[in-house]
Design a protein around this motif. Structure first.
Motif, PDB file in Angstrom:
ATOM      1  N   TRP A 105       0.432  -0.988   0.152  1.00 39.35           N
ATOM      2  CA  TRP A 105       0.070  -0.257   0.203  1.00 39.35           C
ATOM      3  C   TRP A 105       0.989   1.288   0.157  1.00 39.35           C
ATOM      4  O   TRP A 105       1.620   1.962   0.804  1.00 39.35           O
ATOM      5  N   VAL A 200      -8.121  -2.048   4.081  1.00 38.96           N
ATOM      6  CA  VAL A 200      -6.547  -2.743   4.205  1.00 38.96           C
ATOM      7  C   VAL A 200      -7.484  -4.148   4.544  1.00 38.96           C
ATOM      8  O   VAL A 200      -6.743  -5.225   3.763  1.00 38.96           O
ATOM      9  N   THR A 210       2.034  -7.516   4.771  1.00 32.71           N
ATOM     10  CA  THR A 210       1.152  -6.028   3.955  1.00 32.71           C
ATOM     11  C   THR A 210       2.362  -5.143   4.470  1.00 32.71           C
ATOM     12  O   THR A 210       2.789  -4.944   5.517  1.00 32.71           O
ATOM     13  N   MET A 212       3.434  -1.626   4.744  1.00 36.20           N
ATOM     14  CA  MET A 212       2.067  -0.028   4.284  1.00 36.20           C
ATOM     15  C   MET A 212       3.413   1.325   4.187  1.00 36.20           C
ATOM     16  O   MET A 212       4.182   1.570   5.807  1.00 36.20           O
TER      17      MET A 212
END
Length: 255
Positions: A105, A200, A210, A212
């Motif tokens: 992300w 998310v 993940t 971020m």
């Protein structure tokens, strides 16, 4: 090579787990320090030189201000920073894990007008995720870059831009557009973090790791607790997560 990246754990109330001394607890087939253990003689060797694991029963736990101070110091030294959370949940994928994802992300909770190609943190996120994807059984997963956009039209434009950057960087990844709620820009700051976290989570059913964007810490110590609360909200109930800040340039598109 000069070390340019610092990795620290997340500040929360969960118990710390020793994945070094307890090989059965490691999320990998081989103990990380197996060679070190084999070379031990009459003591535990270098393992004993590692810092003691923090618990709620000892007095070694640092304060919130000290923890945020560490973050600020790392950034002041122009070092890249990764804060790890939920890695006790990490499960190493197999070589045939094509249905599992590594998600990136690359946009902060408060996007600036800077192009992603000029954003050091965004580029560092892409590099880290690419490196992980190239390691062993992680190559069986799929790398996704999540493009958050306020509309389908803008999302299509951002997707083309991201695909162009990935091609220049020679990173094989799928770009997925995620449309943010219509009222996102009008939400109070804390609710923005809650909304982003929900977005998310809704897109992480099959995500193993993940990556971020780590928001910048506040200049005033009076806001340290609020900052930690926002980081907690942002990463709550997610898969194993790296909150990343990039200050040293790690990639180039000029070749």
């Amino acid at each position: 090579m000069t070390p340019n990246t610092v990795v620290i754990g997340f500040y929360d109330t969960s118990e710390s787990k020793d994945f070094v001394s307890e090989p059965d607890g490691l999320p990998c087939k081989k103990p990380l320090f197996s060679k070190l253990r084999r070379n031990q003689s009459d003591s535990r060797g270098h393992i004993d030189k590692l810092p003691e694991i923090e618990t709620h029963t000892n007095n070694s736990r640092i304060t919130v201000d000290s923890y945020i101070g560490v973050i600020k110091d790392v950034m002041a030294l122009r070092k890249n920073l990764c804060i790890l959370r939920h890695f006790d949940k990490l499960k190493r994928p197999s070589a045939s894990s094509s249905a599992l994802f590594i998600d990136v992300w690359p946009v902060p909770p408060h996007p600036a007008q800077t192009h992603i190609e000029d954003d050091t943190t965004s580029m560092f996120l892409l590099q880290l995720s690419c490196i992980l994807h190239m390691v062993g059984s992680w190559g069986g997963t799929r790398l996704r870059v999540m493009a958050i956009s306020p509309s389908q039209t803008m999302g299509a434009t951002e997707r083309v831009q991201l695909e162009g950057i990935l091609k220049i960087l020679r990173i094989e990844a799928h770009v997925q557009t995620v449309i943010q709620p219509e009222d996102y820009e009008t939400l109070p700051e804390v609710q923005k973090y809650q909304s982003l976290n929900q977005t998310v989570r809704e897109n992480s059913q099959n995500t193993v790791v993940t990556f971020m964007y780590l928001p910048r810490p506040p200049q005033s110590e009076d806001r340290n607790l609020d900052y930690l609360e926002k980081l907690t909200i942002l990463s709550e109930d997610l898969p194993p997560t790296l909150l990343v800040s990039g200050l040293s340039k790690v990639t180039t598109t000029e070749l």
